[in-house]
Design a protein around this motif. Structure first.
Motif, PDB file in Angstrom:
ATOM      1  N   UNK A  16       0.826  -1.209   0.000  1.00  0.00           N
ATOM      2  CA  UNK A  16       0.000   0.000   0.000  1.00  0.00           C
ATOM      3  C   UNK A  16       0.865   1.267   0.000  1.00  0.00           C
ATOM      4  N   UNK A  17       1.949   1.255   0.772  1.00  0.00           N
ATOM      5  CA  UNK A  17       2.853   2.403   0.767  1.00  0.00           C
ATOM      6  C   UNK A  17       3.485   2.595  -0.606  1.00  0.00           C
ATOM      7  N   UNK A  18       3.863   1.485  -1.247  1.00  0.00           N
ATOM      8  CA  UNK A  18       4.482   1.592  -2.563  1.00  0.00           C
ATOM      9  C   UNK A  18       3.480   2.049  -3.620  1.00  0.00           C
ATOM     10  N   UNK A  19       2.239   1.622  -3.478  1.00  0.00           N
ATOM     11  CA  UNK A  19       1.206   2.085  -4.417  1.00  0.00           C
ATOM     12  C   UNK A  19       1.027   3.592  -4.282  1.00  0.00           C
ATOM     13  N   UNK A  20       0.958   4.096  -3.040  1.00  0.00           N
ATOM     14  CA  UNK A  20       0.824   5.539  -2.852  1.00  0.00           C
ATOM     15  C   UNK A  20       2.023   6.269  -3.448  1.00  0.00           C
ATOM     16  N   UNK A  21       3.209   5.712  -3.273  1.00  0.00           N
ATOM     17  CA  UNK A  21       4.412   6.320  -3.844  1.00  0.00           C
ATOM     18  C   UNK A  21       4.312   6.379  -5.356  1.00  0.00           C
ATOM     19  N   UNK A  22       3.913   5.269  -5.968  1.00  0.00           N
ATOM     20  CA  UNK A  22       3.796   5.213  -7.431  1.00  0.00           C
ATOM     21  C   UNK A  22       2.746   6.182  -7.953  1.00  0.00           C
TER      22      UNK A  22
END
Length: 250
Positions: A16-22
Motif C-alpha cells: 500500500x505504501x508503494x502504491x501511494x508512492x507510485x
C-alpha cells in the motif's frame, strides 16, 4: 499469517505504501483497492495501523498520503546508501578530476546523498543532504526521466518550475521534450541551468529502489562536451557499481 517467506500483513502494508508512492504520494481507497487487489476492509485495517504509526496520513478529503515518519527512515536509508557509494564516487573524482555526486528523488525533489569533491581549488560543491528542484539539475532531470510523463507533470504541478538561471527550463512541455531526449541518449546534461558557469553530466542508477542518479560536475570551461564524451561511459560504470551496493543492502 505468513505468505511465502514473509508475513502477509507486512507485505500488504508495504504494498500500500508503494502504491501511494507510485501514484505520486497519495491515493484514495478505490485506487488502493484497484492496484492492490485487496478487499476494502483489509485496506481500512492496514491503513488505520499505518496512520496510527505515522507512516500515512488521512486528509479531510479521505484520501491517504505518505506520512512524516517515512521522512526519518528515508533520510537514514539515504545516508547508508551514500556511505556505500562514496568509495566509487571517490575513484571517479580522481579519474575524471571533477566532483562526483549521487542523488535520489525524495518528496518531489532531488536530494544529494553522497559526494566526492574534485581536487581543483575551483570546483563544484554541494552539501550532502541538499535538496534541489528536479527540472533544473542534471541529477534531477535524470531521475525524472525514469518516471512516466504523467508522474512528472504531477511533480512539477506541486513544486512549480522556478528559474534558477536564465538557462533553466520553466515550461512543462519543454521539460517533457528534454526528458524524452535524455531517455534516448542515456544521460542528462545541466548546462548552466542550476548555476551559471557550471556544467553537469548525469546517468541513472539501474534498478535502484527509488529513481537515483550519479553525476560529475564542474566549471563549464573544464567540463566541456568533449569531457562529457569521456565522462558518460565512466558514469555508466559508476552507476552499475552503485547499483551493486544498493542490491547488497536490500
Amino acid at each position: 499469517m505468513a505468505e511465502g517467506n514473509g508475513v502477509q500483513s507486512v507485505d500488504r502494508a508495504i504494498d500500500l505504501l508503494e502504491i501511494m508512492t507510485d501514484l505520486g504520494g497519495s491515493a484514495g481507497l478505490s485506487e488502493l483497492a484497484t492496484s492492490s487487489g485487496l478487499p476494502l476492509p483489509t485496506i481500512h485495517r492496514l491503513m488505520r495501523t499505518l496512520v496510527g504509526r505515522g507512516y500515512a496520513r488521512q486528509l479531510p478529503s479521505r484520501r491517504y498520503t505518505l506520512g512524516p515518519r517515512l521522512i526519518r527512515l528515508g533520510e537514514s536509508a539515504g545516508r547508508q546508501l551514500g556511505a556505500g557509494a562514496r568509495p566509487h564516487l571517490e575513484r571517479v573524482a580522481r579519474e575524471l578530476g571533477e566532483t562526483a555526486n549521487m542523488a535520489m528523488i525524495d518528496r518531489d525533489m532531488a536530494v544529494y546523498v553522497a559526494q566526492a569533491a574534485s581536487s581543483h581549488s575551483m570546483r563544484m560543491f554541494t552539501e550532502v543532504g541538499r535538496r534541489v528542484y528536479c527540472h533544473c539539475t542534471g541529477v534531477g532531470k535524470m531521475v525524472l526521466a525514469q518516471l512516466p510523463d504523467s508522474t512528472v507533470r504531477e511533480i512539477v504541478a506541486r513544486t512549480g518550475m522556478p528559474a534558477a538561471t536564465d538557462q533553466s527550463i520553466t515550461n512543462v512541455e519543454d521539460l517533457i521534450v528534454e526528458l524524452d531526449k535524455i531517455r534516448r541518449q542515456g544521460y542528462a546534461v545541466d548546462d548552466g541551468e542550476q548555476e551559471i558557469g557550471v556544467r553537469c553530466f548525469a546517468v541513472a542508477v539501474p534498478d535502484a529502489p527509488t529513481p537515483s542518479a550519479v553525476s560529475v560536475s564542474g566549471p563549464a570551461a573544464r567540463v566541456t562536451y568533449e569531457f562529457g564524451e569521456k565522462a558518460v561511459p565512466v558514469l555508466h560504470e559508476l552507476a552499475r557499481q552503485v547499483a551493486g551496493e544498493l542490491l547488497s543492502v536490500r
